[in-house]
Each structure stands twice: as structure tokens, then as C-alpha cells.
Design a protein around this motif. Structure first.
Motif, mmCIF file in Angstrom:
data_model
loop_
_atom_site.group_PDB
_atom_site.id
_atom_site.type_symbol
_atom_site.label_atom_id
_atom_site.label_comp_id
_atom_site.label_asym_id
_atom_site.label_seq_id
_atom_site.Cartn_x
_atom_site.Cartn_y
_atom_site.Cartn_z
ATOM 1 N N LEU A 1 30.722 0.478 43.072
ATOM 2 C CA LEU A 1 29.453 1.243 43.104
ATOM 3 C C LEU A 1 29.203 1.434 41.583
ATOM 4 O O LEU A 1 27.707 1.588 41.630
ATOM 5 N N TRP A 2 29.947 1.825 40.827
ATOM 6 C CA TRP A 2 29.422 2.072 39.506
ATOM 7 C C TRP A 2 28.867 0.727 38.901
ATOM 8 O O TRP A 2 27.794 1.020 38.298
ATOM 9 N N LEU A 3 29.448 -0.352 39.122
ATOM 10 C CA LEU A 3 28.669 -1.689 38.655
ATOM 11 C C LEU A 3 27.250 -1.866 39.258
ATOM 12 O O LEU A 3 26.324 -2.098 38.631
ATOM 13 N N LYS A 4 27.145 -1.574 40.467
ATOM 14 C CA LYS A 4 25.854 -1.571 41.106
ATOM 15 C C LYS A 4 24.775 -0.588 40.554
ATOM 16 O O LYS A 4 23.808 -1.019 40.435
ATOM 17 N N SER A 5 25.429 0.500 40.122
ATOM 18 C CA SER A 5 24.400 1.503 39.664
ATOM 19 C C SER A 5 24.098 1.381 38.303
ATOM 20 O O SER A 5 22.956 1.352 37.700
ATOM 21 N N ARG B 1 22.153 -9.505 34.333
ATOM 22 C CA ARG B 1 22.886 -10.472 33.689
ATOM 23 C C ARG B 1 23.565 -10.232 32.420
ATOM 24 O O ARG B 1 24.741 -10.594 31.954
ATOM 25 N N ARG B 2 23.586 -8.911 31.997
ATOM 26 C CA ARG B 2 24.298 -8.219 30.961
ATOM 27 C C ARG B 2 25.743 -7.908 31.366
ATOM 28 O O ARG B 2 26.724 -7.840 30.709
ATOM 29 N N TRP B 3 25.861 -7.358 32.807
ATOM 30 C CA TRP B 3 27.097 -6.839 33.126
ATOM 31 C C TRP B 3 27.820 -7.454 34.229
ATOM 32 O O TRP B 3 27.373 -7.672 35.351
ATOM 33 N N SER B 4 28.675 -8.145 33.762
ATOM 34 C CA SER B 4 29.624 -9.197 34.391
ATOM 35 C C SER B 4 30.717 -8.498 34.997
ATOM 36 O O SER B 4 31.156 -7.239 34.587
ATOM 37 N N TRP B 5 31.781 -8.941 35.913
ATOM 38 C CA TRP B 5 32.853 -8.265 36.290
ATOM 39 C C TRP B 5 33.700 -8.033 35.482
ATOM 40 O O TRP B 5 34.485 -7.219 35.102
ATOM 41 N N SER B 6 34.055 -9.323 34.455
ATOM 42 C CA SER B 6 34.832 -9.126 33.254
ATOM 43 C C SER B 6 34.740 -8.060 32.385
ATOM 44 O O SER B 6 35.414 -7.079 32.149
ATOM 45 N N CYS C 1 36.180 -0.082 33.013
ATOM 46 C CA CYS C 1 37.046 0.847 33.951
ATOM 47 C C CYS C 1 38.554 1.157 33.045
ATOM 48 O O CYS C 1 38.965 2.073 33.563
ATOM 49 N N ARG C 2 39.084 0.064 32.453
ATOM 50 C CA ARG C 2 40.503 0.316 32.086
ATOM 51 C C ARG C 2 40.192 1.461 30.838
ATOM 52 O O ARG C 2 41.349 2.095 30.751
#
Length: 299
Positions: free
Chosen positions: A241-245, A255-260, A266-267
Motif C-alpha cells: 500500500l505504501w509503495l502504491k501510494s 520508474r523510480r521506486w522499485s521493490w528493492s 521499509c527496513r
């Protein structure tokens, strides 16, 4: 037996409530004030309507009055019935208007269910006809289901957890697994999603600290033994949810925010999903091989 009290807060009898309170409170001024709360009425769209039964919706005193009401209607009665009429062990757990009763024998559960209907009827309450049912649960329930080939026994929800019959990995003895209720998780994630929508353009540090407090609060309650998978799943859903936001903050966000990159973020803020509560047997004696469960919740 799984049961619900139909419209509990809306059907509390005022006369019985005042009699229960007069049993412990001698100050007439306090009693008058409580009666004013009970009869304050409801104002909707500028129109006032009188309240003759029930407690004020949303009032801070409602849970307290409901607890007093059930103490005399349910707690004292079930204790007397257990001591004088039950054939086997009976365990009762009640939190406000939500309670569970465990029985050693099914006959005790059936007789208690019928008597409980009559008891509640005397005080203006009623067990929900469709939601009331007997649940076979416990060590003997697992053995009986295995013999009949019926699979695993039924589960029940209580205080935000789904309780399931299970066996330990070490020696295969009976145990109860408690997992976060799916309904409770969906409701909390919907709330987080709405808040993230309102906080979309706030600084990431501020949102990260807020989400950390949300996760820590969830873990403080739900981090019981056997629930680690649900804890990790809840943390993962919050991360999604935070990544989507974040990706919706700008056109280049996807394009800038990948899962890695999201995992590194988050860590820095999220607490680790770890078990915080001990096993019940380490805190108090709760091992019980019952065969029937009576579970009631006010709706």
C-alpha cells in the motif's frame, strides 16, 4: 456452540440496569446522573427521539454499563450453573459483550444453550437464531473428526483471532492455533489505505514513522505464538500500500521506486515481525481438552 446476542446495546432494559447499579451504588446523585445518560435520547438531523431501552450509541459510559449488565445477567448465573448443574468442566472467557464458553460434554452445551435463551429473555436480550450453533472443538473433537473422516473441526473467531484445532510439530499433542482474523485484517488494511491516500504528499520520514507505529500496535496485540505468517503478511500488505501510494505521487514514481528500493526504505522504519507473547501455558493454566464451544458476541 457459536452464538450472537441480537442488538445487545440497543436492548438493555433501563429498569433492570438501575436495579443492578443500586445493588452496589448508594449515592442517589450518581444514580440520577446515570439515568440521565440512559434517557438522553438520540438527535438525528435536528430531530430528537426518546430512548426507552438500550445505552447511548458511542457514549464512553456504554461499555461500562454493558459490562455491569452482563455481570448480573450472565456472569453470576453461569457461575451458579457451572457449580451446581454441569456434569463436566466448563470454562468461561468474557471480554465486555463478547464471550466464549467451553464444555467438556455436548449435553452440557445443549442444556446451557436452552437455559441461556430463557435467561436472556427475562432481561430483554435474545440469542440470534441464525448465528447460534454448536461447535465441536478441542482434543476430542480432532479425534472424533479423524475417525469419521470429516476433516478438521470447525473454527471460531474471538477477539480478533481465528481459533483452530491443531497439533504441535514436536510430539503431535493437541494445541490451539490463533491466527489474526481475515475480517479484522481487511478492515485494518482498508483504514491504512485511506490514511495513506490522505498522507500521499507528506514527507516519507513522517509517513514511515506513522506506519511504524501502526505496525507496532498491530504486533503488540497479534504477535502470539503460531501467528508469524499472518504478521508477515500484514507487514507485506502495508508495504504494498505504501509503495502504491509513493508511485502515485508523481508521473516518474513508478520508474523510480522499485521493490528493492522499497525494501530498503521499509527496513529503516518498520519493526521486525516477531512473536511478542508467550504461550498461554507459560502464563496461566489453559490446556483444556473440551469437546464443545459456546461462543457469543453482541452485535
Amino acid at each position: 456452540m457459536d452464538a450472537d446476542i441480537a442488538g445487545f446495546f440497543d436492548n438493555i432494559d433501563h429498569d433492570w440496569m438501575m436495579k443492578f447499579l443500586e445493588h452496589r451504588i448508594g449515592d442517589r446523585r450518581v444514580l440520577r446522573l446515570i439515568r440521565k445518560w440512559l434517557t438522553a435520547g438520540v438527535s438525528e438531523e435536528g430531530e430528537w427521539s426518546e430512548t426507552v431501552v438500550g445505552t447511548p450509541q458511542g457514549a464512553v459510559i456504554s461499555p461500562l454499563l454493558a459490562n455491569v449488565y452482563l455481570h448480573y445477567v450472565f456472569d453470576l448465573w453461569i457461575h451458579h450453573w457451572r457449580e451446581n448443574y454441569s456434569q463436566g468442566g466448563v470454562r468461561v472467557v468474557r471480554y465486555a459483550d463478547d464471550f466464549v464458553i467451553g464444555f467438556r460434554f455436548k449435553e452440557d452445551a445443549r442444556r446451557c444453550m436452552e437455559l441461556l435463551r430463557k435467561r436472556f429473555g427475562e432481561f430483554g436480550l435474545e440469542l440470534h437464531q441464525e448465528k447460534t450453533k454448536l461447535i465441536e472443538f478441542g482434543r476430542f473433537a480432532m479425534e472424533n473428526h479423524e475417525k469419521r473422516g470429516d476433516g478438521t473441526p470447525n473454527v471460531f473467531d474471538f477477539l480478533g483471532f481465528t481459533h483452530k484445532c491443531a497439533r504441535t510439530r514436536s510430539n503431535g499433542t493437541f494445541t490451539v492455533h490463533r491466527h489474526s482474523s481475515s475480517k479484522r485484517m481487511r478492515a485494518k488494511l482498508s483504514e491504512v489505505k485511506l490514511q495513506l491516500r490522505n498522507r500521499r504528499h507528506r514527507p516519507l520520514k513522517e509517513t514511515g514513522r506513522w506506519l511504524a507505529s501502526v505496525l507496532q500496535g498491530w504486533f503488540n496485540y497479534h504477535a502470539v505464538p503460531g501467528n508469524i505468517r499472518r504478521l508477515c503478511r500484514f507487514q507485506k500488505e502495508v508495504t504494498k500500500l505504501w509503495l502504491k501510494s509513493i508511485r502515485r505521487r508523481s508521473q516518474r514514481g513508478r520508474r523510480r521506486w522499485s521493490w528493492s528500493r522499497m525494501r530498503r526504505l521499509c527496513r529503516n522504519y518498520f519493526p521486525c515481525a516477531t512473536i511478542l507473547h508467550p504461550y498461554p501455558r507459560e502464563r496461566f493454566t489453559s490446556r483444556y481438552g473440551g469437546s464443545a464451544i459456546l461462543k457469543a458476541r453482541a452485535v
